[in-house]
Design an enzyme around this catalytic site. Sequence first.
Site, short mmCIF file in Angstrom:
data_model
loop_
_atom_site.label_atom_id
_atom_site.label_comp_id
_atom_site.label_asym_id
_atom_site.label_seq_id
_atom_site.Cartn_x
_atom_site.Cartn_y
_atom_site.Cartn_z
N TYR A 101 11.75 -2.48 -5.56
CA TYR A 101 12.22 -3.74 -5.06
C TYR A 101 13.40 -3.66 -4.06
O TYR A 101 13.47 -4.36 -3.17
CB TYR A 101 12.78 -4.59 -6.31
CG TYR A 101 11.43 -4.75 -7.32
CD1 TYR A 101 10.61 -5.84 -6.93
CD2 TYR A 101 11.38 -3.97 -8.41
CE1 TYR A 101 9.47 -5.94 -7.85
CE2 TYR A 101 10.06 -4.24 -9.47
CZ TYR A 101 9.52 -5.07 -9.02
OH TYR A 101 8.23 -5.25 -9.76
N ASN A 129 3.33 -13.80 -6.39
CA ASN A 129 2.19 -13.23 -5.67
C ASN A 129 1.26 -13.98 -6.17
O ASN A 129 0.62 -13.62 -7.46
CB ASN A 129 2.03 -11.83 -5.47
CG ASN A 129 1.15 -11.22 -4.82
OD1 ASN A 129 0.34 -12.31 -4.19
ND2 ASN A 129 0.69 -9.95 -4.99
N CYS A 137 1.26 -6.11 -5.14
CA CYS A 137 2.65 -6.25 -5.93
C CYS A 137 2.65 -4.92 -6.99
O CYS A 137 3.74 -4.53 -7.28
CB CYS A 137 2.76 -7.22 -6.60
SG CYS A 137 1.34 -8.07 -7.58
N HIS A 138 1.60 -4.30 -7.51
CA HIS A 138 1.51 -3.41 -8.41
C HIS A 138 2.12 -2.23 -7.83
O HIS A 138 2.58 -1.22 -8.83
CB HIS A 138 0.13 -2.96 -8.94
CG HIS A 138 -0.63 -2.78 -7.81
ND1 HIS A 138 -1.45 -3.40 -7.10
CD2 HIS A 138 -1.32 -1.45 -7.57
CE1 HIS A 138 -2.14 -2.78 -6.25
NE2 HIS A 138 -2.13 -1.63 -6.35
N GLU A 164 -5.19 4.43 -7.87
CA GLU A 164 -4.81 4.77 -6.29
C GLU A 164 -4.36 6.45 -6.50
O GLU A 164 -3.73 6.88 -5.38
CB GLU A 164 -3.74 4.07 -6.00
CG GLU A 164 -4.39 2.53 -5.85
CD GLU A 164 -3.46 1.80 -5.12
OE1 GLU A 164 -2.63 2.13 -4.32
OE2 GLU A 164 -3.78 0.41 -5.27
#
Length: 173
Positions: A101, A129, A137-138, A164
Amino acid sequence: MTTMHFADYYDSPLGTLTLASDGNSLIGLWIERQKNYADTLGDDFTVKDIPVFALTKKWLDLYFEGKCPDFIPEISLKGTDFQEKVWKELLRIPYGQTTTYGEIAKSLTVKQGLKHMSAQAVGGAVGHNHVSIIIPCHRVLGNGGKLTGYSGGLAIKKKLLQLEGINSFPEDR
């Protein structure tokens, strides 16, 4: 004149996802029971398979197979000016990588010629979002890479990151 909204559903490894569209663009993608669930959909919508949903499902199929999709369905972002700037920053985070962030706040501070921006303000925008997973956003972590703040819950955030190839988090060490 009101805009006609459409919805459809996708069975994912995380549970059922709800997709929303204005007929042309994707305006929402939510995981069941997440905060702000279906907040851009409204009460009057038609469940229908339309082209943007077919493309979104193709994107999700690739993603949940552990592949990085090389396209993004048409998305219509509707939020405050600040929220939309943050969401566009999220789209810049590459598959399999993360940011914080604070790093997003620093980037926006430079781009807007400001002296300071709050990481908490960025977190608030990230949390609103409407297009989960596709607008990633993850991939945003707290200070030091700490797993924090996901409207779908931290367990789902962790599963998305692991999909991922991100498997190490400070609290796991």
